[in-house]
Design a protein around this motif. Structure first.
Motif, PDB file in Angstrom:
ATOM      1  N   SER A 509       0.814  -1.220   0.000  1.00  0.00           N
ATOM      2  CA  SER A 509       0.000   0.000   0.000  1.00  0.00           C
ATOM      3  C   SER A 509       0.843   1.263   0.000  1.00  0.00           C
ATOM      4  O   SER A 509       0.439   2.292  -0.537  1.00  0.00           O
ATOM      5  CB  SER A 509      -0.926   0.003   1.216  1.00  0.00           C
ATOM      6  N   HIS A 510       2.024   1.191   0.610  1.00  0.00           N
ATOM      7  CA  HIS A 510       2.873   2.374   0.693  1.00  0.00           C
ATOM      8  C   HIS A 510       4.255   2.046   0.152  1.00  0.00           C
ATOM      9  O   HIS A 510       4.938   1.177   0.677  1.00  0.00           O
ATOM     10  CB  HIS A 510       2.977   2.858   2.139  1.00  0.00           C
ATOM     11  N   SER A 511       4.651   2.710  -0.892  1.00  0.00           N
ATOM     12  CA  SER A 511       5.939   2.441  -1.514  1.00  0.00           C
ATOM     13  C   SER A 511       7.076   2.964  -0.641  1.00  0.00           C
ATOM     14  O   SER A 511       7.054   4.108  -0.198  1.00  0.00           O
ATOM     15  CB  SER A 511       6.014   3.109  -2.893  1.00  0.00           C
ATOM     16  N   PRO A 512       8.108   2.129  -0.401  1.00  0.00           N
ATOM     17  CA  PRO A 512       9.253   2.604   0.383  1.00  0.00           C
ATOM     18  C   PRO A 512      10.032   3.692  -0.342  1.00  0.00           C
ATOM     19  O   PRO A 512      10.768   4.457   0.285  1.00  0.00           O
ATOM     20  CB  PRO A 512      10.102   1.337   0.561  1.00  0.00           C
ATOM     21  N   LEU A 513       9.860   3.765  -1.660  1.00  0.00           N
ATOM     22  CA  LEU A 513      10.583   4.774  -2.438  1.00  0.00           C
ATOM     23  C   LEU A 513       9.891   6.125  -2.402  1.00  0.00           C
ATOM     24  O   LEU A 513      10.458   7.117  -2.859  1.00  0.00           O
ATOM     25  CB  LEU A 513      10.724   4.308  -3.890  1.00  0.00           C
ATOM     26  N   SER A 514       8.679   6.163  -1.869  1.00  0.00           N
ATOM     27  CA  SER A 514       7.925   7.429  -1.863  1.00  0.00           C
ATOM     28  C   SER A 514       8.156   8.234  -0.596  1.00  0.00           C
ATOM     29  O   SER A 514       7.527   9.267  -0.395  1.00  0.00           O
ATOM     30  CB  SER A 514       6.428   7.152  -2.007  1.00  0.00           C
ATOM     31  N   VAL A 515       9.058   7.751   0.274  1.00  0.00           N
ATOM     32  CA  VAL A 515       9.365   8.486   1.501  1.00  0.00           C
ATOM     33  C   VAL A 515       9.978   9.831   1.119  1.00  0.00           C
ATOM     34  O   VAL A 515      11.013   9.877   0.456  1.00  0.00           O
ATOM     35  CB  VAL A 515      10.349   7.705   2.391  1.00  0.00           C
ATOM     36  N   PRO A 516       9.324  10.945   1.491  1.00  0.00           N
ATOM     37  CA  PRO A 516       9.843  12.253   1.070  1.00  0.00           C
ATOM     38  C   PRO A 516      11.137  12.602   1.780  1.00  0.00           C
ATOM     39  O   PRO A 516      11.341  12.272   2.948  1.00  0.00           O
ATOM     40  CB  PRO A 516       8.728  13.222   1.477  1.00  0.00           C
ATOM     41  N   ARG A 517      12.023  13.237   1.063  1.00  0.00           N
ATOM     42  CA  ARG A 517      13.262  13.718   1.657  1.00  0.00           C
ATOM     43  C   ARG A 517      12.980  14.974   2.476  1.00  0.00           C
ATOM     44  O   ARG A 517      12.191  15.822   2.071  1.00  0.00           O
ATOM     45  CB  ARG A 517      14.285  14.063   0.565  1.00  0.00           C
ATOM     46  N   ASP A 518      13.631  15.081   3.621  1.00  0.00           N
ATOM     47  CA  ASP A 518      13.551  16.305   4.405  1.00  0.00           C
ATOM     48  C   ASP A 518      14.096  17.447   3.548  1.00  0.00           C
ATOM     49  O   ASP A 518      15.088  17.291   2.825  1.00  0.00           O
ATOM     50  CB  ASP A 518      14.402  16.141   5.676  1.00  0.00           C
ATOM     51  N   TRP A 519      13.457  18.626   3.648  1.00  0.00           N
ATOM     52  CA  TRP A 519      13.897  19.757   2.813  1.00  0.00           C
ATOM     53  C   TRP A 519      15.358  20.104   3.074  1.00  0.00           C
ATOM     54  O   TRP A 519      16.062  20.576   2.192  1.00  0.00           O
ATOM     55  CB  TRP A 519      13.017  20.983   3.097  1.00  0.00           C
ATOM     56  N   LYS A 520      15.825  19.787   4.292  1.00  0.00           N
ATOM     57  CA  LYS A 520      17.214  20.101   4.618  1.00  0.00           C
ATOM     58  C   LYS A 520      18.191  19.258   3.802  1.00  0.00           C
ATOM     59  O   LYS A 520      19.323  19.658   3.574  1.00  0.00           O
ATOM     60  CB  LYS A 520      17.464  19.856   6.113  1.00  0.00           C
ATOM     61  N   PHE A 521      17.723  18.061   3.373  1.00  0.00           N
ATOM     62  CA  PHE A 521      18.600  17.160   2.630  1.00  0.00           C
ATOM     63  C   PHE A 521      19.146  17.821   1.370  1.00  0.00           C
ATOM     64  O   PHE A 521      20.293  17.636   0.994  1.00  0.00           O
ATOM     65  CB  PHE A 521      17.833  15.885   2.270  1.00  0.00           C
ATOM     66  N   LEU A 522      18.278  18.627   0.720  1.00  0.00           N
ATOM     67  CA  LEU A 522      18.706  19.320  -0.499  1.00  0.00           C
ATOM     68  C   LEU A 522      19.085  20.770  -0.249  1.00  0.00           C
ATOM     69  O   LEU A 522      20.037  21.277  -0.829  1.00  0.00           O
ATOM     70  CB  LEU A 522      17.587  19.255  -1.550  1.00  0.00           C
ATOM     71  N   ALA A 577      20.436   7.808   2.841  1.00  0.00           N
ATOM     72  CA  ALA A 577      20.280   6.547   3.564  1.00  0.00           C
ATOM     73  C   ALA A 577      19.458   5.557   2.748  1.00  0.00           C
ATOM     74  O   ALA A 577      18.614   5.953   1.941  1.00  0.00           O
ATOM     75  CB  ALA A 577      19.598   6.800   4.909  1.00  0.00           C
ATOM     76  N   PRO A 578      19.674   4.248   2.969  1.00  0.00           N
ATOM     77  CA  PRO A 578      18.844   3.242   2.278  1.00  0.00           C
ATOM     78  C   PRO A 578      17.383   3.397   2.661  1.00  0.00           C
ATOM     79  O   PRO A 578      17.055   3.784   3.787  1.00  0.00           O
ATOM     80  CB  PRO A 578      19.419   1.914   2.799  1.00  0.00           C
ATOM     81  N   ARG A 579      16.503   3.048   1.716  1.00  0.00           N
ATOM     82  CA  ARG A 579      15.069   3.181   1.964  1.00  0.00           C
ATOM     83  C   ARG A 579      14.334   1.850   1.910  1.00  0.00           C
ATOM     84  O   ARG A 579      13.181   1.760   2.311  1.00  0.00           O
ATOM     85  CB  ARG A 579      14.446   4.148   0.940  1.00  0.00           C
ATOM     86  N   LEU A 580      14.980   0.801   1.423  1.00  0.00           N
ATOM     87  CA  LEU A 580      14.321  -0.494   1.313  1.00  0.00           C
ATOM     88  C   LEU A 580      14.516  -1.283   2.600  1.00  0.00           C
ATOM     89  O   LEU A 580      15.612  -1.342   3.151  1.00  0.00           O
ATOM     90  CB  LEU A 580      14.895  -1.292   0.134  1.00  0.00           C
ATOM     91  N   VAL A 581      13.444  -1.904   3.070  1.00  0.00           N
ATOM     92  CA  VAL A 581      13.490  -2.710   4.286  1.00  0.00           C
ATOM     93  C   VAL A 581      13.861  -4.133   3.897  1.00  0.00           C
ATOM     94  O   VAL A 581      13.175  -4.775   3.094  1.00  0.00           O
ATOM     95  CB  VAL A 581      12.132  -2.710   5.013  1.00  0.00           C
TER      96      VAL A 581
END
Length: 587
Positions: A509-522, A577-581
């Motif tokens: 239901s929730h893609s691990p790749l859709s985790v938004p990056r914190d604005w500070k990251f960019l 950081a990795p995003r896949l569990v």
């Protein structure tokens, strides 16, 4: 024919099926993969429809399931590395990933993007140099392991008999491995480094071969995979075998490297050297004992050479390693701590002889493997040196090359290639080949784990430390810093996907790749780069007055330094950081 796979293949593609035709002499087999049901069957050449689109391929790497469905991965280009006891060894240099589906209309926009990202991950792994295979020889085993096998083992397919630690496409071949009748289409692929050289000393010609086999257990990138997992598998574990073939006689010397086998981590946080963290609640002895139990079963005696610093942030790891060995109390394990950086500071690399002298008697006891031209085993290697530093790359490779040279000296003298009293390091032509090969081995292992070439290869190539080598080490360290902080999350995810540590579920239901990056990251890294760049520009393009120039420099300088310290204050927010569990937690 036992223990071989088909060498010449053709791929025939229709909208409904993939047909992989064996083109070896006398072969009539065709592997059929149904693109709808995914069923795998065996047929004959007459079953290939003439309307199919045909192309040559050089092997099946395997299949994988992504959001869009299944994909077939094939080898499309290869380069000959050399011949290994009349067996040709190849490097796979290009691949193709083919979708079973004829259309992507069944996917949502988010699923399309996720599928694209997963494909990019697979392509990233496949573009990392170092995939090797042979259709007639088992590259996953050492000469000594292959010499001590049963007739039943000899009759097994290459996939069945392979050492699964070193089959990097084992997960991709899982469907084919379940059907023994199609095993001749299943090609085990090694990841690491292989080089072969025909050499001459005293007019006597011999083959010299170097093989490094990277384990696919607890595989990953530098800062995201350290220590061991619950099964005792060590990060960046590599088995390196040096082989000599002369007048039918074969000799080999095996060494291993692997991360310090306790539960520890060193996650990137934008600091040049993140502080190593030893897990305070894990049962270290359980994992430690599992690791060395398996090492002793496979290799025999273990002589550990720990090259980490014995002060500073690396000191607790050295102390923990020493304590664990002492607590285990095994007569099969010996421990030697050698502070590489301390002993060789001020470019005193001649002091490495201290370590070589210290382990010389142990090396003689471990010996090497030797089988004569009649196939009779003259000597067995009774154990291995297990070397490590923090990364098991730069310092480790230097020491391994020196130990391997000492073994090679003894082997060539026993085989009659070297005269009594002759020194291998005095054979200039061979020394050049030897040093460059070990430096290339260092670079291959380093690129696969750390993302750049190895450090200290000037010593490996020339036998001495140079100023240019120091500059190149600085450059590679800078590239490592960037990759370890800003791209290694993607690299780690890519490896986990490829090896099956993460499985794609299109119904999730929730893609691990859709985790938004914190604005500070960019935001903040960009601000820092802009501020630092403007500071440099202000220095290069002075204003109308000295005061105006100083004001600009101070403004942008403070902005860049301030941003830098903000990032360092909480650096983990800015790393990739990795995003896949993974299927199983390994830290």
């Amino acid at each position: 024919m036992a223990a071989s796979t088909y060498e010449r293949l053709k791929l025939h593609i229709t909208p409904e099926k993939f047909y992989v035709e064996a083109c070896d002499d006398g072969a009539d087999d065709v592997l059929i993969i149904d693109r709808v049901s995914t069923e795998v069957t065996l047929a004959v050449k007459k079953d290939v429809p003439p309307s199919a689109v045909t192309r040559p391929i050089f092997g099946i790497l395997g299949t994988i399931h992504l959001v869009a469905g299944n994909y077939l991965i094939v080898i499309t280009k290869k380069t000959k590395i050399g011949e290994f006891f009349n067996h040709v060894i190849w490097k796979a240099t290009d691949f193709d990933i083919l979708s079973y589906k004829k259309t992507m209309l069944h996917l949502t926009d988010i699923q399309l993007q996720d599928n694209k990202t997963f494909l990019a991950m697979l392509n990233h792994v496949l573009t990392v140099d170092g995939f090797y295979f042979s259709t007639t020889y088992d590259l996953t085993h050492t000469l000594q392991r292959l010499s001590n096998t049963s007739p039943e083992f000899q009759e097994m397919s290459l996939l069945e008999r392979a050492d699964q630690r070193f089959v990097w496409n084992g997960h991709l071949l899982r469907e084919l491995s379940a059907q023994p009748e199609v095993h001749r289409f299943a090609l085990p692929v090694l990841h690491g480094f292989i080089t072969m050289h025909s050499c001459s000393i005293n007019g006597k010609y011999f083959d010299w071969i170097l093989i490094s086999r990277r384990s696919c257990f607890r595989a990953g990138v530098r800062y995201y995979v350290r220590g061991i997992d619950s099964e005792g598998h060590a990060a960046n574990f590599v088995e390196t075998e040096q082989i000599v073939h002369y007048n039918g006689s074969k000799a080999s010397f095996v060494q291993t490297r692997g991360s310090i086998p306790i539960f520890w981590s060193q996650r990137p946080n934008l600091k040049y050297k993140p502080l190593p963290q030893i897990n305070k609640v894990a049962n270290h002895m359980d994992g430690f004992q599992r690791h060395f139990d398996s090492q002793v079963i496979i290799y025999g005696k273990q002589v550990i050479i720990n090259l980490v610093n014995q002060k500073g942030s690396e000191k607790p790891l050295e102390q923990s390693f020493a304590t664990m060995v002492s607590s285990l109390g095994s007569g099969m394990i010996r421990y030697i701590a050698f502070d590489f950086h301390k002993e060789c500071r001020n470019m005193r690399w001649d002091r490495l002889s201290i370590l070589l002298d210290q382990v010389a008697e142990m090396q003689d006891e471990l010996s090497y493997f030797l089988v004569d031209s009649a196939g009779k085993v003259a000597t067995n290697q009774e154990g291995v040196f297990r070397s490590n530093c923090m990364d098991c790359l730069d310092r480790t490779n230097v020491i391994q090359s020196l130990l391997a040279r000492r073994s090679l000296q003894a082997q060539l003298q026993r085989l009659g290639v070297l005269h009594v009293g002759q020194k291998l390091d005095e054979q200039d032509e061979f020394e050049k080949i030897y040093k460059n090969a070990w430096a290339d081995n260092a670079n291959a292992c380093a690129k696969q784990y750390a993302g750049t070439g190895a450090l200290k290869t000037d010593f490996t190539r020339t036998g001495k430390r140079t100023q240019l080598g120091l500059i190149m080490d600085g450059w590679n360290s800078l590239i490592r810093y960037y990759k370890n902080n800003f791209s290694d999350g993607f690299r780690q995810d890519s490896i986990d996907l490829f090896l099956g540590n993460y499985s794609v579920d299109e119904l999730e239901s929730h893609s691990p790749l859709s985790v938004p990056r914190d604005w500070k990251f960019l935001a903040l890294p960009i601000i820092m780069v802009v501020a630092f760049s403007m500071c440099i520009i202000c220095l290069l393009m002075a204003g109308d007055t000295w005061t105006e120039t100083l004001a600009y420099v101070l403004f942008w300088g403070v902005a860049s330094i301030g941003t830098f310290f903000i990032i360092l204050y909480n650096g983990k927010d800015f790393v990739d950081a990795p995003r896949l569990v993974q299927k199983e937690k390994i830290d």
